[in-house]
Design an enzyme around this catalytic site. Structure first.
Site, PDB file in Angstrom:
ATOM      1  N   GLY A   1       0.799  -1.220   0.000  1.00 36.63           N
ATOM      2  CA  GLY A   1       0.000   0.000   0.000  1.00 36.63           C
ATOM      3  C   GLY A   1       0.829   1.267   0.000  1.00 36.63           C
TER       4      GLY A   1
ATOM      5  CD  GLU B   1       4.180  -2.641   3.630  1.00 36.92           C
ATOM      6  OE1 GLU B   1       5.133  -2.992   2.923  1.00 36.92           O
ATOM      7  OE2 GLU B   1       3.267  -1.909   3.231  1.00 36.92           O
TER       8      GLU B   1
ATOM      9  CG  HIS C   1      10.179  -7.628  -0.755  1.00 41.04           C
ATOM     10  ND1 HIS C   1       9.775  -8.634   0.095  1.00 41.04           N
ATOM     11  CD2 HIS C   1       9.267  -6.633  -0.618  1.00 41.04           C
ATOM     12  CE1 HIS C   1       8.662  -8.258   0.711  1.00 41.04           C
ATOM     13  NE2 HIS C   1       8.334  -7.045   0.294  1.00 41.04           N
TER      14      HIS C   1
ATOM     15  NE  ARG D   1      10.525  -3.921   1.882  1.00 41.99           N
ATOM     16  CZ  ARG D   1       9.657  -3.329   1.076  1.00 41.99           C
ATOM     17  NH1 ARG D   1      10.085  -2.739  -0.010  1.00 41.99           N
ATOM     18  NH2 ARG D   1       8.389  -3.342   1.368  1.00 41.99           N
TER      19      ARG D   1
ATOM     20  CG  HIS E   1      10.895  -4.980  -3.906  1.00 39.41           C
ATOM     21  ND1 HIS E   1       9.780  -5.561  -4.490  1.00 39.41           N
ATOM     22  CD2 HIS E   1      10.421  -3.969  -3.113  1.00 39.41           C
ATOM     23  CE1 HIS E   1       8.690  -4.935  -4.054  1.00 39.41           C
ATOM     24  NE2 HIS E   1       9.057  -3.954  -3.248  1.00 39.41           N
TER      25      HIS E   1
ATOM     26  CD  GLU F   1      11.495   1.057  -8.648  1.00 36.05           C
ATOM     27  OE1 GLU F   1      10.275   0.824  -8.655  1.00 36.05           O
ATOM     28  OE2 GLU F   1      12.357   0.158  -8.512  1.00 36.05           O
TER      29      GLU F   1
ATOM     30  NE  ARG G   1      10.871   1.419  -1.895  1.00 31.56           N
ATOM     31  CZ  ARG G   1       9.766   0.671  -1.843  1.00 31.56           C
ATOM     32  NH1 ARG G   1       8.633   1.193  -1.383  1.00 31.56           N
ATOM     33  NH2 ARG G   1       9.786  -0.584  -2.230  1.00 31.56           N
TER      34      ARG G   1
HETATM   35  P1  FAD Z   1       6.393   2.060 -13.020  1.00 33.39           P
HETATM   36  O1  FAD Z   1       5.114   1.884 -12.339  1.00 33.39           O
HETATM   37  O2  FAD Z   1       7.301   0.896 -13.093  1.00 33.39           O
HETATM   38  O3  FAD Z   1       6.106   2.563 -14.508  1.00 33.39           O
HETATM   39  C1  FAD Z   1       7.147   2.677 -15.438  1.00 33.39           C
HETATM   40  C2  FAD Z   1       6.543   2.810 -16.809  1.00 33.39           C
HETATM   41  O4  FAD Z   1       7.545   3.170 -17.756  1.00 33.39           O
HETATM   42  C3  FAD Z   1       5.931   1.532 -17.334  1.00 33.39           C
HETATM   43  O5  FAD Z   1       4.707   1.875 -17.944  1.00 33.39           O
HETATM   44  C4  FAD Z   1       6.935   1.052 -18.384  1.00 33.39           C
HETATM   45  O6  FAD Z   1       6.375   0.261 -19.395  1.00 33.39           O
HETATM   46  C5  FAD Z   1       7.411   2.375 -18.922  1.00 33.39           C
HETATM   47  N1  FAD Z   1       8.717   2.357 -19.588  1.00 33.39           N
HETATM   48  C6  FAD Z   1       9.911   1.915 -19.086  1.00 33.39           C
HETATM   49  N2  FAD Z   1      10.885   2.071 -20.009  1.00 33.39           N
HETATM   50  C7  FAD Z   1      10.306   2.634 -21.104  1.00 33.39           C
HETATM   51  C8  FAD Z   1      10.773   3.031 -22.376  1.00 33.39           C
HETATM   52  N3  FAD Z   1      12.051   2.866 -22.749  1.00 33.39           N
HETATM   53  N4  FAD Z   1       9.902   3.551 -23.250  1.00 33.39           N
HETATM   54  C9  FAD Z   1       8.594   3.708 -22.936  1.00 33.39           C
HETATM   55  N5  FAD Z   1       8.089   3.335 -21.741  1.00 33.39           N
HETATM   56  C10 FAD Z   1       8.931   2.820 -20.838  1.00 33.39           C
HETATM   57  N6  FAD Z   1       5.750   0.543  -3.441  1.00 33.39           N
HETATM   58  C11 FAD Z   1       4.960   1.040  -2.458  1.00 33.39           C
HETATM   59  O7  FAD Z   1       5.065   2.213  -2.108  1.00 33.39           O
HETATM   60  N7  FAD Z   1       4.056   0.216  -1.860  1.00 33.39           N
HETATM   61  C12 FAD Z   1       3.894  -1.078  -2.193  1.00 33.39           C
HETATM   62  O8  FAD Z   1       3.047  -1.770  -1.642  1.00 33.39           O
HETATM   63  C13 FAD Z   1       4.723  -1.609  -3.206  1.00 33.39           C
HETATM   64  N8  FAD Z   1       4.644  -2.923  -3.558  1.00 33.39           N
HETATM   65  C14 FAD Z   1       5.374  -3.370  -4.625  1.00 33.39           C
HETATM   66  C15 FAD Z   1       5.210  -4.674  -5.048  1.00 33.39           C
HETATM   67  C16 FAD Z   1       5.866  -5.134  -6.180  1.00 33.39           C
HETATM   68  C17 FAD Z   1       5.695  -6.548  -6.630  1.00 33.39           C
HETATM   69  C18 FAD Z   1       6.723  -4.254  -6.888  1.00 33.39           C
HETATM   70  C19 FAD Z   1       7.441  -4.705  -8.111  1.00 33.39           C
HETATM   71  C20 FAD Z   1       6.920  -2.954  -6.440  1.00 33.39           C
HETATM   72  C21 FAD Z   1       6.254  -2.501  -5.309  1.00 33.39           C
HETATM   73  N9  FAD Z   1       6.410  -1.203  -4.850  1.00 33.39           N
HETATM   74  C22 FAD Z   1       5.633  -0.730  -3.841  1.00 33.39           C
HETATM   75  C23 FAD Z   1       7.261  -0.258  -5.579  1.00 33.39           C
HETATM   76  C24 FAD Z   1       6.373   0.642  -6.444  1.00 33.39           C
HETATM   77  O9  FAD Z   1       5.314  -0.137  -6.981  1.00 33.39           O
HETATM   78  C25 FAD Z   1       7.144   1.240  -7.594  1.00 33.39           C
HETATM   79  O10 FAD Z   1       8.353   1.784  -7.144  1.00 33.39           O
HETATM   80  C26 FAD Z   1       6.323   2.363  -8.233  1.00 33.39           C
HETATM   81  O11 FAD Z   1       5.055   1.879  -8.592  1.00 33.39           O
HETATM   82  C27 FAD Z   1       7.055   2.900  -9.446  1.00 33.39           C
HETATM   83  O12 FAD Z   1       6.182   3.731 -10.170  1.00 33.39           O
HETATM   84  P2  FAD Z   1       6.739   4.463 -11.461  1.00 33.39           P
HETATM   85  O13 FAD Z   1       5.584   5.185 -12.056  1.00 33.39           O
HETATM   86  O14 FAD Z   1       7.955   5.210 -11.124  1.00 33.39           O
HETATM   87  O15 FAD Z   1       7.225   3.267 -12.416  1.00 33.39           O
HETATM   88  C1  SIN Z   2       5.212  -5.177  -0.041  1.00 31.75           C
HETATM   89  O1  SIN Z   2       3.981  -5.223  -0.097  1.00 31.75           O
HETATM   90  O2  SIN Z   2       5.895  -5.932   0.666  1.00 31.75           O
HETATM   91  C2  SIN Z   2       5.946  -4.198  -0.890  1.00 31.75           C
HETATM   92  C3  SIN Z   2       5.878  -2.861  -0.274  1.00 31.75           C
HETATM   93  C4  SIN Z   2       6.895  -1.933  -0.869  1.00 31.75           C
HETATM   94  O3  SIN Z   2       7.702  -2.305  -1.692  1.00 31.75           O
HETATM   95  O4  SIN Z   2       6.879  -0.760  -0.460  1.00 31.75           O
END
Ligand code: FAD
Ligand code: SIN
Length: 507
Positions: A50, A116, A232, A279, A340, A364, A375
């Site tokens: 979340g 968490e 993770h 973590r 992760h 990210e 983090r």
């Molecule tokens: P992303 O959501 O990864 O989006 C990146 C986008 O860029 C995607 O659409 C991709 O296709 C696009 N892209 C990449 N390269 C290119 C390119 N060359 N050309 C065009 N498009 C491209 N965080 C929390 O705070 N809470 C949680 O509960 C949590 N749980 C998680 C569970 C999992 C399994 C994972 C993997 C991560 C989790 N995280 C969590 C981390 C968090 O989800 C991510 O850090 C966050 O969503 C990143 O968002 P973003 O928009 O920066 O990137």
């Molecule tokens: C998780 O649900 O364990 C992921 C949370 C996070 O990456 O912040």
């Protein structure tokens, strides 16, 4: 060539929330989102635990969330940034709700707050164990309703278009037609997410190949803190290479225990917070236990938990375990640490500005100073929401300047070239993933890092020639980007002295 006022690369929480706001503010301006897979494919979609937000000031406080974040970051967070992000959380949550995202509530109507690792309080707002899926659904729905936003899926951004330290847009490959399009934009936002596939064993989906950071690096932006890779502790153990199913840290927040094969609740030996230590500490402890025992995994024991409540909170995890024959009421879940999250990335200021004019980074792929060396769980979605708002506010007040594009730059790649054999890219990719797991994992050794650097430099040189002489493809570019990111991680790991948070190096 396509012209647009705002070019957004990436369709996760960072890119989409910025798009919604800027499109609303300037209905007569063009907002274009390019994204390399289906529009909803992103790390965002898989977020489970979340968003960490102080919603209940009777038990919790901003000060406690700030302190938890600083402790987790092990002395390397930017305190001002931490304060800013934490205190803006509630406003950003309200926006998400207004856009249609739903979060779990208690019978009394308050947010049902999860806990968490590293959190001193229950403060994680969630939608069952599928928070990211719910957020991505709601914001993508908003994006599709805006007449001035164009979403181009299966469009892979290759490189930024820059001149005199100014970003003028990007070169983008239409993955369906193989056409390379020059996008000219007034402002460009990199929102390309993480790097997980560099390690092979990762909780990230296949799109996480560090493209945005590699592009920014080639364009001379500042890239920092790449040595701080978050592993993770509890990815579901299996023997294949590729994305791993996550068992959310919130399961430990719900009371699950970590045990060795023999039943030892080993986290009690490492940290007074036991399973709810941050973590970095839990992953490093599991790594030590596995090295001592030579076992392949440790176990998450949920057998003592209220099954009905567990299923209500974690339906996806329950079903996934069941589908592979694990009955969490009776069986322990086999888990291992997996890559992760990347704490570092493209350095940005408090307005999300990079070192290149008119280029912004969010989510990210960016390095804001919030996370320091590690983090705090569920601070990532929060960071993306706060920074996309910061960038929006900054640009809402910034005037447009008419720029002319040098015509030579738009003639990129017109010559026909041969296609590289995909066996080559597949072999180097597998080798790279193994190299990163072995040499730049949870614990790193100075000599291994130097060996890795040599191999990475060799691949980078090879790729430079291949890219010049062969047809551009997504797989080739992703491989090149991953090698660039590998180099940054390894070189910054060599430079860093002393263990900090998620970074552990022995001589
Ligand atoms: P992303 O959501 O990864 O989006 C990146 C986008 O860029 C995607 O659409 C991709 O296709 C696009 N892209 C990449 N390269 C290119 C390119 N060359 N050309 C065009 N498009 C491209 N965080 C929390 O705070 N809470 C949680 O509960 C949590 N749980 C998680 C569970 C999992 C399994 C994972 C993997 C991560 C989790 N995280 C969590 C981390 C968090 O989800 C991510 O850090 C966050 O969503 C990143 O968002 P973003 O928009 O920066 O990137
Ligand atoms: C998780 O649900 O364990 C992921 C949370 C996070 O990456 O912040």
């Amino acid at each position: 060539m396509i012209t647009t006022n705002y070019l957004i690369i990436g369709s996760g929480v960072a890119g989409l929330t910025f798009a919604i706001k800027i499109a609303d503010r300037f209905p007569d301006k063009k907002v274009t989102i390019v994204t390399k897979s289906n529009a909803d494919e992103s790390n965002t979609k898989y977020a489970q635990g979340g968003i960490a937000i102080v919603t209940d000031e009777t038990e919790d406080s901003y000060q406690k969330h700030i302190e938890d974040t600083l402790i987790c970051g092990d002395g390397l967070c930017n305190v001002e940034v931490v304060k800013m992000v934490v205190t803006e959380g509630p406003k950003r949550l309200k926006e998400l709700i207004a856009w249609g995202a739903k979060f779990d509530k208690t019978a009394k109507g308050n947010f049902d707050l999860g806990k968490e690792g590293g959190h001193s309080q229950n403060r994680v707002v969630h939608h069952k164990d599928q928070t990211g899926h719910e957020i991505e659904r709601a914001i993508l729905d908003q994006v599709h309703q805006k007449g001035n936003i164009t979403v181009l899926d299966h469009h892979f951004a290759l490189d930024l278009l820059t001149e005199d330290n100014q970003c003028l847009g990007a070169f983008v490959l239409n993955q369906k037609t193989n056409e390379i399009i020059t996008f000219q934009s007034d402002f460009t936002l990199l929102a390309t997410g993480g790097i997980g596939h560099l390690y092979g064993h990762t909780t990230n989906p296949i799109i996480a190949t560090g493209d945005g950071i590699a592009m920014a690096f080639r364009a001379n932006a500042t890239i920092k803190d790449m040595e701080f890779i978050q592993f993770h502790p509890t990815a579901l153990y299996d023997t294949s290479i590729g994305s791993k199913f996550l068992i959310s840290e919130a399961v430990r927040g719900f009371g699950a225990y970590l045990r060795t094969k023999n039943g030892n609740r080993f986290m009690l030996d490492y940290d007074s917070r036991a399973e709810l230590a941050s973590r970095d500490i839990v992953s490093q402890s599991i790594d030590l236990e596995l090295k001592k025992s030579d076992d392949k995994c440790v176990y998450l024991d949920c057998t003592h938990l209220d099954l009905e409540a567990f299923i209500k909170h974690f339906p996806m995890i329950y079903e996934r375990c069941k589908s592979i024959g694990i009955d969490i009421a009776k069986d322990w879940i086999p888990v291992v640490p997996a890559q992760h999250y990347l704490c570092g990335g493209i350095t940005v200021d408090k307005n999300g500005k990079t070192a290149i004019d008119n280029l912004f980074a969010c989510g990210e792929c960016s390095r804001t100073g919030l996370h320091g060396a590690n983090r705090l769980a569920s601070n990532s979605l929060l960071e993306a929401l706060v920074y996309s708002d910061k960038i929006y506010n900054y640009l809402a007040d910034t005037a447009f300047e008419k720029k002319d594009l040098n015509p030579i730059l738009s003639n990129w790649e017109l010559v026909e070239k041969p296609k590289i054999n995909s066996d080559y890219t597949a072999t180097v990719k597998t080798g790279l993933q193994l190299l990163m797991r072995q040499n730049a994992g949870i614990v790193r050794y100075e000599t291994d890092l130097h060996k890795a650097k040599e191999q990475l430099m060799q691949w980078q040189d090879e790729l430079e020639t291949i890219l010049k002489n062969n047809q551009i493809s997504t797989e080739l570019y992703e491989l090149n980007n991953m090698i660039t990111i590998g180099n940054l991680i390894v070189q910054q790991s060599i430079i860093r002295n002393g263990n900090k948070g998620s970074f552990k190096k022995n001589n």
